[in-house]
Design a protein around this motif. Structure first.
Motif, mmCIF file in Angstrom:
data_model
loop_
_atom_site.group_PDB
_atom_site.id
_atom_site.type_symbol
_atom_site.label_atom_id
_atom_site.label_comp_id
_atom_site.label_asym_id
_atom_site.label_seq_id
_atom_site.Cartn_x
_atom_site.Cartn_y
_atom_site.Cartn_z
ATOM 1 N N SER A 74 -44.261 137.976 -62.029
ATOM 2 C CA SER A 74 -43.709 138.317 -60.739
ATOM 3 C C SER A 74 -42.414 137.968 -60.492
ATOM 4 O O SER A 74 -41.889 137.225 -61.261
ATOM 5 C CB SER A 74 -44.791 137.321 -59.463
ATOM 6 O OG SER A 74 -44.131 135.748 -59.838
ATOM 7 N N LYS A 75 -41.691 138.633 -59.690
ATOM 8 C CA LYS A 75 -40.177 138.373 -59.527
ATOM 9 C C LYS A 75 -39.852 137.126 -59.203
ATOM 10 O O LYS A 75 -38.601 136.450 -59.775
ATOM 11 C CB LYS A 75 -39.631 139.379 -58.306
ATOM 12 C CG LYS A 75 -39.407 140.699 -58.852
ATOM 13 C CD LYS A 75 -38.770 141.452 -57.777
ATOM 14 C CE LYS A 75 -38.552 143.179 -58.280
ATOM 15 N NZ LYS A 75 -37.685 143.631 -57.096
ATOM 16 N N LYS A 76 -40.729 136.431 -58.409
ATOM 17 C CA LYS A 76 -40.337 134.825 -58.187
ATOM 18 C C LYS A 76 -40.278 134.376 -59.205
ATOM 19 O O LYS A 76 -39.488 133.355 -59.504
ATOM 20 C CB LYS A 76 -41.318 134.547 -57.015
ATOM 21 C CG LYS A 76 -41.347 132.701 -56.637
ATOM 22 C CD LYS A 76 -42.240 132.474 -55.622
ATOM 23 C CE LYS A 76 -42.055 131.160 -55.318
ATOM 24 N NZ LYS A 76 -43.187 130.685 -54.652
ATOM 25 N N ILE A 77 -41.394 134.187 -60.183
ATOM 26 C CA ILE A 77 -41.389 133.539 -61.552
ATOM 27 C C ILE A 77 -40.258 133.928 -62.466
ATOM 28 O O ILE A 77 -39.517 133.235 -62.822
ATOM 29 C CB ILE A 77 -42.716 133.843 -62.207
ATOM 30 C CG1 ILE A 77 -43.947 132.939 -61.388
ATOM 31 C CG2 ILE A 77 -42.713 132.986 -63.615
ATOM 32 C CD1 ILE A 77 -45.302 133.383 -61.835
ATOM 33 N N VAL A 78 -39.859 135.189 -62.351
ATOM 34 C CA VAL A 78 -38.901 135.637 -63.391
ATOM 35 C C VAL A 78 -37.388 134.981 -62.972
ATOM 36 O O VAL A 78 -36.656 134.629 -63.641
ATOM 37 C CB VAL A 78 -38.647 137.188 -63.241
ATOM 38 C CG1 VAL A 78 -37.674 137.671 -64.095
ATOM 39 C CG2 VAL A 78 -39.926 138.031 -64.001
ATOM 40 N N GLN A 79 -37.158 135.000 -61.590
ATOM 41 C CA GLN A 79 -36.054 134.334 -61.006
ATOM 42 C C GLN A 79 -35.998 133.078 -61.300
ATOM 43 O O GLN A 79 -34.812 132.421 -61.547
ATOM 44 C CB GLN A 79 -36.215 134.846 -59.526
ATOM 45 C CG GLN A 79 -35.508 136.150 -58.977
ATOM 46 C CD GLN A 79 -35.510 136.532 -57.505
ATOM 47 O OE1 GLN A 79 -36.071 135.482 -56.979
ATOM 48 N NE2 GLN A 79 -35.092 137.492 -57.190
ATOM 49 N N LYS A 80 -37.156 132.300 -61.289
ATOM 50 C CA LYS A 80 -37.050 130.937 -61.591
ATOM 51 C C LYS A 80 -37.119 130.257 -62.824
ATOM 52 O O LYS A 80 -36.268 129.772 -63.104
ATOM 53 C CB LYS A 80 -38.233 130.421 -60.857
ATOM 54 C CG LYS A 80 -38.211 128.795 -60.732
ATOM 55 C CD LYS A 80 -39.325 128.297 -60.032
ATOM 56 C CE LYS A 80 -39.396 126.702 -59.899
ATOM 57 N NZ LYS A 80 -40.476 126.318 -58.994
ATOM 58 N N TYR A 81 -37.650 131.171 -63.831
ATOM 59 C CA TYR A 81 -37.843 130.641 -65.185
ATOM 60 C C TYR A 81 -37.264 131.681 -66.172
ATOM 61 O O TYR A 81 -37.384 131.513 -67.373
ATOM 62 C CB TYR A 81 -39.307 130.338 -65.510
ATOM 63 C CG TYR A 81 -39.862 129.273 -64.741
ATOM 64 C CD1 TYR A 81 -39.501 127.943 -64.868
ATOM 65 C CD2 TYR A 81 -41.016 129.584 -63.788
ATOM 66 C CE1 TYR A 81 -39.973 127.019 -63.966
ATOM 67 C CE2 TYR A 81 -41.629 128.788 -62.867
ATOM 68 C CZ TYR A 81 -41.299 127.299 -63.037
ATOM 69 O OH TYR A 81 -41.641 126.378 -62.248
ATOM 70 N N GLY A 82 -36.919 132.804 -65.585
ATOM 71 C CA GLY A 82 -36.684 133.947 -66.704
ATOM 72 C C GLY A 82 -35.389 133.534 -67.285
ATOM 73 O O GLY A 82 -35.531 133.853 -68.569
#
Length: 75
Positions: free
Chosen positions: A44-52
């Motif tokens: 998800s975009k949220k996970i990508v923004q947080k951990y990417g």
């Protein structure tokens, strides 16, 4: 196949041992793939923004210093 199993065939014995260990490693990886936490898939975009920025792939090995600096500078 019997030639590899002969007691006097050191090369065949080593080759069989190497192949069996490789098969064991592949089997273990296949078993463990189901237990990887979902955060590592970056679905998800949220996970990508947080951990990417810290979950990286093999590109890390080409520029390890850059990634290390990025991780150290991130609060």
């Amino acid at each position: 196949m019997g030639d590899f199993l002969a007691a006097n065939n050191v090369c065949g014995q080593n080759l069989l041992r190497l192949v069996s260990r490789g098969n064991a490693i592949v089997a273990e990886l296949m078993r463990l793939k189901d237990y990887v936490p979902p955060v590592f898939s970056l679905n998800s975009k949220k996970i990508v923004q947080k951990y990417g920025s810290i979950i990286i792939d093999f590109a890390y090995f080409k520029s390890a210093n850059t990634y290390e600096q990025k991780i150290e500078n991130d609060p």
